[in-house]
Design an enzyme around this catalytic site. Structure first.
Site, PDB file in Angstrom:
ATOM      1  N   TYR A  38      45.403  34.800 -15.445  1.00  0.00           N
ATOM      2  CA  TYR A  38      46.021  33.479 -15.257  1.00  0.00           C
ATOM      3  C   TYR A  38      44.965  32.374 -15.359  1.00  0.00           C
ATOM      4  O   TYR A  38      45.156  31.371 -16.073  1.00  0.00           O
ATOM      5  CB  TYR A  38      46.712  33.435 -13.889  1.00  0.00           C
ATOM      6  CG  TYR A  38      47.490  32.168 -13.634  1.00  0.00           C
ATOM      7  CD1 TYR A  38      48.799  32.033 -14.074  1.00  0.00           C
ATOM      8  CD2 TYR A  38      46.912  31.107 -12.932  1.00  0.00           C
ATOM      9  CE1 TYR A  38      49.520  30.871 -13.840  1.00  0.00           C
ATOM     10  CE2 TYR A  38      47.623  29.946 -12.689  1.00  0.00           C
ATOM     11  CZ  TYR A  38      48.933  29.834 -13.139  1.00  0.00           C
ATOM     12  OH  TYR A  38      49.634  28.677 -12.901  1.00  0.00           O
ATOM     13  N   SER A  84      46.971  23.901 -14.555  1.00  0.00           N
ATOM     14  CA  SER A  84      46.906  24.329 -13.160  1.00  0.00           C
ATOM     15  C   SER A  84      45.562  23.886 -12.619  1.00  0.00           C
ATOM     16  O   SER A  84      44.615  23.687 -13.399  1.00  0.00           O
ATOM     17  CB  SER A  84      47.005  25.859 -13.086  1.00  0.00           C
ATOM     18  OG  SER A  84      46.571  26.330 -11.808  1.00  0.00           O
TER      19      SER A  84
HETATM   20  C1  BGC Z   1      49.692  29.045  -9.334  1.00  0.00           C
HETATM   21  C2  BGC Z   1      50.217  29.175  -7.908  1.00  0.00           C
HETATM   22  C3  BGC Z   1      49.170  28.719  -6.915  1.00  0.00           C
HETATM   23  C4  BGC Z   1      48.574  27.372  -7.292  1.00  0.00           C
HETATM   24  C5  BGC Z   1      47.406  26.975  -6.399  1.00  0.00           C
HETATM   25  C6  BGC Z   1      49.205  27.636  -9.523  1.00  0.00           C
HETATM   26  O1  BGC Z   1      48.802  27.411 -10.836  1.00  0.00           O
HETATM   27  O2  BGC Z   1      50.710  29.384 -10.247  1.00  0.00           O
HETATM   28  O3  BGC Z   1      50.580  30.512  -7.654  1.00  0.00           O
HETATM   29  O4  BGC Z   1      49.774  28.608  -5.628  1.00  0.00           O
HETATM   30  O5  BGC Z   1      48.140  27.394  -8.621  1.00  0.00           O
HETATM   31  O6  BGC Z   1      46.494  28.024  -6.215  1.00  0.00           O
END
Ligand code: BGC
Length: 271
Positions: free
Chosen positions: A169, A156
């Site tokens: 996360y 991410s």
């Molecule tokens: C998340 C999303 C978010 C994106 C940008 C992703 O890894 O799961 O919820 O919109 O990152 O912030």
């Protein structure tokens, strides 16, 4: 835009974790379109997994649905054994399954912390380990690929962008970055390539609240220099390329597919 992927991954066998929705679904369909047989992992939504499997079979490829919670060692081992039994081997792992359980830091429960780390980070470890064992056992088959196997970790932008309200996360994705790089360093001499894709905001169920209403979408677009939200296909095309021999000299890399979200958009007019 050219969308003909056929032939990129002819005769390769792939497993996509969390392949029943969102980015995983996009990857599973694109791998199928590129010629791979695809095992579509899901944790609980069996009908959705079967929908994806049916769409891949429609393209004339093999596809199977396999239930497993990637945070559980015995589930992961069963999933790999079943996939190898059905397909003969595995050439590509898309380490995609992931989730969010958001909370203000001082209210975050240990359960929320452990579940997100368990699926997003431990899950990627467990699946990559089983894939690596199969790649090492089998080695390179030159007619199939120059690599003994390819692993693509779904990271991410939050492997580098801190994220208030989502510390579990962000920590899991920061962990994925070093997991990926360390595995890549260790396994490169064995011709196993391991890379990450770091998506920005992609239109999927995980972030529905961020794009569902016009006001939310407007606010989101201020964070994206390209001024559009990403689609699963943006990630899927990158996954096909990273899984193919067109990227054979790339290992240990994170490819950001984010419309520029990691370019500090706040500094476009200030600083
Ligand atoms: C998340 C999303 C978010 C994106 C940008 C992703 O890894 O799961 O919820 O919109 O990152 O912030």
């Amino acid at each position: 835009m050219p969308t003909d992927l056929s032939g990129f991954l002819q005769n390769q066998k792939a497993l996509v974790t969390g392949g029943n929705s969102g980015i995983g679904e996009g990857c599973a369909l694109a791998l199928g379109a590129a010629g791979a047989s695809v095992a579509v992992n899901y944790i609980s939504d069996e009908p959705e997994a079967h929908r994806v499997v049916a769409a891949i079979r429609q393209m004339g490829r093999d596809a199977i649905a396999i239930q497993a919670d990637v945070s559980k060692e015995e589930d992961v081992q069963r999933m790999f054994a079943e996939t190898i039994r059905q397909f003969g081997t595995i050439d590509i792992l898309i380490n995609n399954a992931g989730l969010q359980q958001d909370a203000p830091f001082h209210e975050m429960t240990l359960r929320q912390w452990e579940r997100v780390i368990g699926v997003n980070l431990t899950g990627q470890f467990l699946c990559a380990r089983e894939a690596a064992r199969e790649f090492l056992r089998r080695g390179v088959v030159p007619e199939v690929s120059r690599a003994a196997g390819k692993i693509i970790c779904m990271s991410s932008v939050h492997e580098v962008i801190p994220w208030a309200g989502h510390v579990n996360y962000a920590a899991s994705k920061g962990g994925v970055m070093q997991l990926m790089k360390s595995m890549a360093q260790e396994l490169a001499p064995k011709k196993i390539r391991i890379n990450s894709i770091a998506p920005g905001a992609i239109r999927t169920p995980i972030n529905r609240l961020a794009w569902e209403t016009p006001a939310a979408l407007q606010a989101l677009l201020t964070l994206i220099p390209d001024r559009r939200i990403g689609e699963p296909e943006d990630i899927a095309r990158t996954a096909v390329w990273l899984a193919s021999d067109f990227s054979d000299y790339i290992t240990g890399a994170t490819i950001f597919v984010d419309g520029g979200m990691t370019l500090y958009p706040g500094f476009a007019t200030g600083g």
